[in-house]
Motif scaffolding. Structure first.
Motif, PDB file in Angstrom:
ATOM      1  N   CYS A  98       0.828  -1.210   0.000  1.00 12.44           N
ATOM      2  CA  CYS A  98       0.000   0.000   0.000  1.00 12.44           C
ATOM      3  C   CYS A  98       0.858   1.253   0.000  1.00 12.44           C
ATOM      4  O   CYS A  98       1.958   1.262   0.543  1.00 12.44           O
ATOM      5  N   CYS A  99       0.291   2.339  -0.517  1.00 14.76           N
ATOM      6  CA  CYS A  99       0.908   3.643  -0.265  1.00 14.76           C
ATOM      7  C   CYS A  99       0.720   4.003   1.207  1.00 14.76           C
ATOM      8  O   CYS A  99      -0.249   3.581   1.845  1.00 14.76           O
ATOM      9  N   ASP A 100       1.687   4.739   1.763  1.00 15.17           N
ATOM     10  CA  ASP A 100       1.630   5.131   3.173  1.00 15.17           C
ATOM     11  C   ASP A 100       2.250   6.524   3.335  1.00 15.17           C
ATOM     12  O   ASP A 100       2.858   7.053   2.388  1.00 15.17           O
ATOM     13  N   PRO A 101       2.108   7.137   4.502  1.00 11.12           N
ATOM     14  CA  PRO A 101       2.605   8.519   4.674  1.00 11.12           C
ATOM     15  C   PRO A 101       4.095   8.656   4.383  1.00 11.12           C
ATOM     16  O   PRO A 101       4.529   9.682   3.835  1.00 11.12           O
ATOM     17  N   LEU A 110       5.759  15.206   0.207  1.00  9.21           N
ATOM     18  CA  LEU A 110       4.413  15.607   0.609  1.00  9.21           C
ATOM     19  C   LEU A 110       4.111  15.099   2.018  1.00  9.21           C
ATOM     20  O   LEU A 110       4.019  13.883   2.234  1.00  9.21           O
ATOM     21  N   ALA A 111       3.964  16.008   2.955  1.00  8.90           N
ATOM     22  CA  ALA A 111       3.514  15.626   4.295  1.00  8.90           C
ATOM     23  C   ALA A 111       1.986  15.684   4.325  1.00  8.90           C
ATOM     24  O   ALA A 111       1.370  16.444   3.582  1.00  8.90           O
ATOM     25  N   HIS A 112       1.382  14.851   5.147  1.00  8.03           N
ATOM     26  CA  HIS A 112      -0.073  14.874   5.373  1.00  8.03           C
ATOM     27  C   HIS A 112      -0.887  14.480   4.138  1.00  8.03           C
ATOM     28  O   HIS A 112      -2.043  14.868   4.010  1.00  8.03           O
ATOM     29  N   HIS A 113      -0.277  13.740   3.187  1.00  2.09           N
ATOM     30  CA  HIS A 113      -1.062  13.237   2.043  1.00  2.09           C
ATOM     31  C   HIS A 113      -1.851  12.017   2.502  1.00  2.09           C
ATOM     32  O   HIS A 113      -1.348  11.203   3.273  1.00  2.09           O
ATOM     33  N   SER A 115      -3.363   8.270   2.467  1.00  6.11           N
ATOM     34  CA  SER A 115      -2.706   7.046   2.011  1.00  6.11           C
ATOM     35  C   SER A 115      -3.629   5.852   2.240  1.00  6.11           C
ATOM     36  O   SER A 115      -4.539   5.898   3.075  1.00  6.11           O
ATOM     37  N   CYS A 116      -3.361   4.780   1.492  1.00  2.44           N
ATOM     38  CA  CYS A 116      -4.166   3.557   1.669  1.00  2.44           C
ATOM     39  C   CYS A 116      -4.004   2.991   3.072  1.00  2.44           C
ATOM     40  O   CYS A 116      -4.973   2.521   3.674  1.00  2.44           O
ATOM     41  N   THR A 117      -2.775   3.005   3.603  1.00  6.63           N
ATOM     42  CA  THR A 117      -2.568   2.448   4.946  1.00  6.63           C
ATOM     43  C   THR A 117      -3.444   3.170   5.964  1.00  6.63           C
ATOM     44  O   THR A 117      -4.139   2.534   6.768  1.00  6.63           O
ATOM     45  N   CYS A 118      -3.444   4.499   5.922  1.00  9.84           N
ATOM     46  CA  CYS A 118      -4.267   5.258   6.865  1.00  9.84           C
ATOM     47  C   CYS A 118      -5.762   5.083   6.576  1.00  9.84           C
ATOM     48  O   CYS A 118      -6.573   5.025   7.497  1.00  9.84           O
ATOM     49  N   ASN A 119      -6.121   4.991   5.286  1.00 10.49           N
ATOM     50  CA  ASN A 119      -7.534   4.756   4.941  1.00 10.49           C
ATOM     51  C   ASN A 119      -8.038   3.450   5.545  1.00 10.49           C
ATOM     52  O   ASN A 119      -9.158   3.374   6.059  1.00 10.49           O
ATOM     53  N   LEU A 120      -7.216   2.397   5.453  1.00 11.44           N
ATOM     54  CA  LEU A 120      -7.621   1.092   5.999  1.00 11.44           C
ATOM     55  C   LEU A 120      -7.764   1.184   7.518  1.00 11.44           C
ATOM     56  O   LEU A 120      -8.720   0.652   8.098  1.00 11.44           O
ATOM     57  N   GLU A 121      -6.826   1.870   8.159  1.00 10.27           N
ATOM     58  CA  GLU A 121      -6.900   2.020   9.623  1.00 10.27           C
ATOM     59  C   GLU A 121      -8.147   2.808  10.032  1.00 10.27           C
ATOM     60  O   GLU A 121      -8.851   2.425  10.969  1.00 10.27           O
ATOM     61  N   GLU A 122      -8.444   3.880   9.314  1.00  8.56           N
ATOM     62  CA  GLU A 122      -9.645   4.680   9.623  1.00  8.56           C
ATOM     63  C   GLU A 122     -10.914   3.848   9.437  1.00  8.56           C
ATOM     64  O   GLU A 122     -11.840   3.912  10.247  1.00  8.56           O
ATOM     65  N   ALA A 123     -10.952   3.061   8.366  1.00 10.90           N
ATOM     66  CA  ALA A 123     -12.136   2.257   8.056  1.00 10.90           C
ATOM     67  C   ALA A 123     -12.370   1.201   9.129  1.00 10.90           C
ATOM     68  O   ALA A 123     -13.509   0.972   9.559  1.00 10.90           O
ATOM     69  N   LEU A 124     -11.302   0.558   9.576  1.00 13.51           N
ATOM     70  CA  LEU A 124     -11.420  -0.469  10.612  1.00 13.51           C
ATOM     71  C   LEU A 124     -11.860   0.158  11.930  1.00 13.51           C
ATOM     72  O   LEU A 124     -12.716  -0.385  12.640  1.00 13.51           O
ATOM     73  N   ALA A 125     -11.288   1.310  12.265  1.00 11.34           N
ATOM     74  CA  ALA A 125     -11.659   1.988  13.514  1.00 11.34           C
ATOM     75  C   ALA A 125     -13.141   2.365  13.503  1.00 11.34           C
ATOM     76  O   ALA A 125     -13.827   2.277  14.527  1.00 11.34           O
ATOM     77  N   ALA A 126     -13.658   2.743  12.331  1.00  8.74           N
ATOM     78  CA  ALA A 126     -15.053   3.178  12.224  1.00  8.74           C
ATOM     79  C   ALA A 126     -16.037   2.052  12.526  1.00  8.74           C
ATOM     80  O   ALA A 126     -17.175   2.318  12.935  1.00  8.74           O
ATOM     81  N   ILE A 127     -15.625   0.788  12.306  1.00 11.54           N
ATOM     82  CA  ILE A 127     -16.523  -0.330  12.643  1.00 11.54           C
ATOM     83  C   ILE A 127     -16.065  -1.035  13.918  1.00 11.54           C
ATOM     84  O   ILE A 127     -16.578  -2.113  14.257  1.00 11.54           O
ATOM     85  N   GLY A 128     -15.088  -0.464  14.623  1.00 11.67           N
ATOM     86  CA  GLY A 128     -14.641  -1.043  15.884  1.00 11.67           C
ATOM     87  C   GLY A 128     -13.840  -2.318  15.733  1.00 11.67           C
ATOM     88  O   GLY A 128     -13.785  -3.125  16.664  1.00 11.67           O
ATOM     89  N   ALA A 129     -13.206  -2.519  14.573  1.00 15.98           N
ATOM     90  CA  ALA A 129     -12.413  -3.731  14.336  1.00 15.98           C
ATOM     91  C   ALA A 129     -10.960  -3.460  14.713  1.00 15.98           C
ATOM     92  O   ALA A 129     -10.371  -2.479  14.264  1.00 15.98           O
ATOM     93  N   ASP A 130     -10.407  -4.332  15.536  1.00 12.33           N
ATOM     94  CA  ASP A 130      -9.025  -4.172  15.996  1.00 12.33           C
ATOM     95  C   ASP A 130      -8.132  -5.104  15.171  1.00 12.33           C
ATOM     96  O   ASP A 130      -7.812  -6.205  15.585  1.00 12.33           O
ATOM     97  N   CYS A 131      -7.775  -4.665  13.980  1.00 12.15           N
ATOM     98  CA  CYS A 131      -6.962  -5.477  13.067  1.00 12.15           C
ATOM     99  C   CYS A 131      -5.706  -4.685  12.708  1.00 12.15           C
ATOM    100  O   CYS A 131      -5.809  -3.517  12.308  1.00 12.15           O
TER     101      CYS A 131
END
Ligand SMILES: [Zn+2]
Length: 205
Positions: A98-101, A110-113, A115-131
């Motif tokens: 994945c792309c990452d920061p 580019l700082a603060h762009h 990334s897929c890694t952060c998108n996946l983490e945000e998505a998992l957090a939104a459903i309460g999944a600890d992966c």
């Protein structure tokens, strides 16, 4: 989809991620709404996140570095996780992470762009999944990489159109996360990041 009912339809906004749970026998249809967009898909066995979808193990399961209908997506413990049912695109990536920061900072300054890694983490957090998310876990749908004659990796602009999709049969209880890749510094997404959609289909009883 004959014999199935649409249970859930999740819009994945451009450059963001979404996650959901799936059960054996269900099917996922991952749709590129506008075309020429890559999706980074990661998955874990539900309740046992130490077992996860592994592109490297998938290559050794099928003895091929891309995927065709009938092929299996395998876990790091060499269990079958998904079966490819349909695919209207035909090119995918099982090699690059994945792309990452750090990639955006080191390669492009580019700082603060996003990334897929952060998108996946945000998505998992939104459903309460600890992966746990690591870049090498993701399978990159609709990514048009080519291996050149000297073994070099060539990122080519994708050519697939609106509504392109892949269908996966789920073989185990899983948590799945998809990132609509925010890479806008290379041809990976046709220079324009656009939304995707995940549909979950349940067998009719
Ligand atoms: Zn990405």
């Amino acid at each position: 989809m004959d014999g199935f009912t649409l249970t859930e339809s999740i819009e994945v906004p451009a450059s963001h991620g979404r996650a959901l749970g799936v059960s054996p026998g269900e099917r996922l249809r991952i749709i590129d709404v506008e075309g020429r967009q890559v999706g980074d898909l990661a998955a874990w066995r539900r309740g046992q996140p130490e077992e996860y979808l592994s592109p490297a193990h998938t290559v050794t399961r099928n003895w091929r570095i891309t995927l065709r209908p009938g092929d299996i997506l395998a876990t790091n413990l060499r269990n079958d996780m998904f079966r490819v049912i349909a695919d209207t695109v035909g090119y995918h990536d099982l090699i690059v992470p994945c792309c990452d920061p750090v990639a955006y900072l080191k390669r492009y300054g580019l700082a603060h762009h996003r990334s897929c890694t952060c998108n996946l983490e945000e998505a998992l957090a939104a459903i309460g999944a600890d992966c746990p998310v690591r870049g090498e876990m993701a399978f990159n749908l609709f990514m048009r990489n080519r291996i050149g004659p000297m073994g070099e990796m060539v990122y080519e602009e994708p050519t697939h159109g609106p509504g392109s999709h892949m269908e996966l049969e789920c073989l185990i209880e899983a948590v799945v996360a998809l990132s609509a890749c925010p890479q806008d510094q290379t041809p990976t997404n046709g220079w324009k990041c656009t939304p995707m959609r995940i549909e979950r289909w349940t067998p009719l009883t």
